[in-house]
Design a protein around this motif. Structure first.
Motif, short mmCIF file in Angstrom:
data_model
loop_
_atom_site.label_atom_id
_atom_site.label_comp_id
_atom_site.label_asym_id
_atom_site.label_seq_id
_atom_site.Cartn_x
_atom_site.Cartn_y
_atom_site.Cartn_z
N HIS A 47 -6.48 -6.47 -3.48
CA HIS A 47 -7.53 -6.12 -2.52
C HIS A 47 -7.16 -6.75 -1.19
O HIS A 47 -6.79 -7.94 -1.14
CB HIS A 47 -8.89 -6.63 -2.97
N ARG A 84 -1.96 4.54 0.05
CA ARG A 84 -3.20 4.06 0.64
C ARG A 84 -2.91 3.42 2.00
O ARG A 84 -1.76 3.12 2.33
CB ARG A 84 -3.89 3.05 -0.28
N ARG A 85 -3.97 3.21 2.77
CA ARG A 85 -3.79 2.67 4.11
C ARG A 85 -4.91 1.70 4.42
O ARG A 85 -5.97 1.70 3.77
CB ARG A 85 -3.81 3.81 5.15
N VAL A 86 -4.68 0.88 5.44
CA VAL A 86 -5.71 -0.03 5.93
C VAL A 86 -5.52 -0.14 7.44
O VAL A 86 -4.41 -0.31 7.94
CB VAL A 86 -5.62 -1.41 5.24
N LEU A 106 0.81 -1.22 0.00
CA LEU A 106 0.00 0.00 0.00
C LEU A 106 0.84 1.27 0.00
O LEU A 106 0.40 2.30 -0.51
CB LEU A 106 -0.92 0.01 1.23
N PRO A 134 -9.07 7.33 -1.85
CA PRO A 134 -9.92 7.19 -0.66
C PRO A 134 -9.65 8.31 0.33
O PRO A 134 -8.66 9.06 0.21
CB PRO A 134 -9.49 5.84 -0.09
N VAL A 189 -9.21 -2.29 1.44
CA VAL A 189 -8.55 -1.33 0.55
C VAL A 189 -8.27 -1.99 -0.80
O VAL A 189 -8.04 -3.19 -0.89
CB VAL A 189 -7.23 -0.83 1.20
N ASP A 190 -8.33 -1.18 -1.85
CA ASP A 190 -7.91 -1.58 -3.20
C ASP A 190 -6.60 -0.90 -3.52
O ASP A 190 -6.40 0.27 -3.18
CB ASP A 190 -8.96 -1.18 -4.25
N GLN A 216 -11.09 12.56 0.00
CA GLN A 216 -11.57 11.54 -0.92
C GLN A 216 -11.89 12.14 -2.28
O GLN A 216 -12.49 13.22 -2.38
CB GLN A 216 -12.82 10.85 -0.36
N SER A 257 -10.74 1.61 8.72
CA SER A 257 -10.97 1.38 7.29
C SER A 257 -10.34 0.04 6.94
O SER A 257 -9.22 -0.03 6.45
CB SER A 257 -10.34 2.51 6.46
#
Length: 511
Positions: A251, A231-233, A226, A353, A240-241, A361, A237
């Motif tokens: 994913h 991006r983060r997870v 990521l 996101p 994530v894609d 976003q 949240s």
């Protein structure tokens, strides 16, 4: 105290591939053999119809050898009836039958020691602070791992080499995913949890021997994927894609949503972009169908590609986009950029996101709206999932012909209904009749892409969108359909020719 296992997992391997698995419950007798009604079927000529039976006996399993072809445990031939501890590997013809896979064992102790090696590496070496890269960095990490592995009793020299290589991949790359990503025959990687990995080969799902050393090692790899994408997870949240550097789609889902632990899915893409000739050679469509679709793209037809997950929609979209003339300005809009257009004038936009504060976003719908102000000749939306469908139809109806997109649906008729539903998600309270008129005016062709039971991906229908019916529905006319037969099926023309399209073929004639 005796450890009673309520359910024992059996796994049949042939080399690195897991070909079959089953579960043995308390008091159950399970047959292993070639017969169709076997509890664990191994369809090979050197396996007897009834080769073995296994009987659950608490913390052990009774094995009854019924075959003259025999079976061995640790090189010792099995007698007619033998009680074995758990876990145990039974060599049976060309297969290895793992009895009690995943149960607490010495294997678990080995994994614990391997995890301690990984943690001590993190304590000894700050990988981010090292002023080295490439081969020099890997050599230093592997040397440290070899020393730590020997100290933990995991072997030295050649014996420890596989562990050292695997841990180095976890520390510097994507761990056990590295060899799977390098294998061109693997099309998809599915990490169920840190110890369970499945792959897709030639349309078949197989269990892989690959495994992460721990949940934390899997989370580290997810974070490493990521980071370059921004991006983060996390728990707020949990899904994530993203994408890998080569464009492969990723994913990830983590706890508490994923109950078994972090789950990762990687859909790989071919090293080289496929051409229409490749799809014809693979049997995904006929040459006549290919000519029709290429002519429709050149003639600025608005095309919707529909299909299920993993049916090949994005691949077909990539192939069709190659027919767009090089002189045109193309805008691509995607959740995670994976389209690979070869034209020189391509503007690529990617949704974003929200950040940790819930701000920043950028949705697909906002990108479609902004694309209209960027003087596009063509707009290509990777996938319509919501209200952006209405903006896409508006663009198609206001001078941006030749646009392409994909969506999830099981037939051309369902694709039209899905478009209508997504337009209602825009929240403008439009009457259904108005939306259907927009669809009928904007969309020219619906191409249905499907994945067959044998893993083959093909175009199963090409339908033209004609007009509004008397009852208010959108009228379709099927041009080609795929008919499944006893063999591989065949593509049949319906005898109709597109009424709304002006198509030009390289031969100069209209079929």
């Amino acid at each position: 105290m005796t450890n009673i296992h309520p359910c024992i997992e059996l796994e049949a391997r042939q080399g690195a591939e897991v070909l079959a698995n089953a579960y043995l419950r308390p008091g159950q007798t399970l047959t292993v053999g070639r017969a169709p009604d076997s509890g664990l079927r191994l369809n090979a000529p050197d396996v007897s119809r009834r080769h073995l039976t296994l009987v659950h006996q608490g913390d052990r399993v009774e094995v009854n050898n019924l075959s003259t072809n025999g079976a061995t445990v640790a090189g010792v031939p099995l007698e007619a009836s033998t009680v074995i501890p758990l876990p145990t590997e039974i060599a049976l013809a060309s297969f290895i039958l793992v009895v009690g896979r995943g149960l607490p064992s010495l294997h678990g102790d080995r994994l614990a020691r391997r995890e301690r090696v990984r943690q001590r590496l993190v304590e000894e070496i700050d990988l981010l602070a090292l002023n080295t890269e490439g081969l020099e960095l890997r050599s230093r990490v592997e040397a440290t791992l070899a020393r730590l592995a020997a100290a933990e009793g995991l072997g030295e020299g050649a014996l420890a080499e596989p562990i050292v290589r695997a841990l180095a991949d976890e520390a510097l790359g994507l761990g056990p995913l590295e060899p799977l990503l390098a294998d061109p025959s693997v099309s998809e990687i599915m990490v169920v949890d840190y110890a369970t990995v499945f792959i897709e080969k030639k349309g078949r799902l197989l269990r892989s021997e690959a495994a992460f050393s721990s949940e934390s090692a899997l989370r580290t790899v997810i974070d490493r994927i990521l980071a370059p994408c921004g991006r983060r997870v996390d728990e707020s949240s949990p899904f994530v894609d993203a994408r890998l550097r080569d464009g492969s789609r990723v994913h990830a889902v983590i706890p508490p949503v994923a109950l078994r632990g972090s789950c990762l899915t990687v859909r790989k893409f071919e090293g080289e972009a496929l051409a229409m000739a490749d799809l014809v050679r693979f049997g995904s469509l006929t040459q006549d169908m290919a000519d029709l679709l290429q002519a429709a793209v050149r003639g600025k037809a608005n095309i919707v590609i529909s299909g299920g997950t993993g049916s090949g929609k994005t691949t077909l979209l990539n192939v069709l986009s190659a027919s767009i003339p090089k002189a045109e300005r193309i805008l691509t809009i995607e959740d995670a950029a994976e389209l690979r257009l070869l034209q020189p004038h391509v503007v690529r936009l990617e949704a974003r996101p929200a950040n940790a504060e819930g701000k920043g976003q950028v949705s697909i719908r906002e990108l479609v709206r902004n694309a209209l102000r960027m003087r596009p000749d063509r707009i290509v939306v990777g996938e319509c999932r919501g209200g952006e469908a209405l903006d896409m139809l508006t663009a198609m109806n206001t001078g941006h012909e030749g646009s392409l997109t994909t969506l999830h649906a099981n037939s051309p008729k369902e694709a039209i209904s899905r478009l209508e539903t997504m337009c209602l998600m825009a929240g403008l309270d439009l009457p259904c009749r108005a939306i259907r008129e927009q669809i009928a005016a904007a969309v020219h062709l619906v191409v249905q892409q499907s994945r067959q039971k044998n893993g083959r991906r093909c175009v199963t229908s090409i339908a033209e969108v004609l007009s509004i019916e008397e009852g208010g529905g959108v009228r379709l006319a099927e041009l080609y359909r795929f008919c499944e037969g006893d063999g591989s099926g065949e593509f049949l023309p319906t005898g109709r020719w597109p009424a709304r399209l002006r198509l030009s073929f390289s031969g100069g004639q209209t079929p």
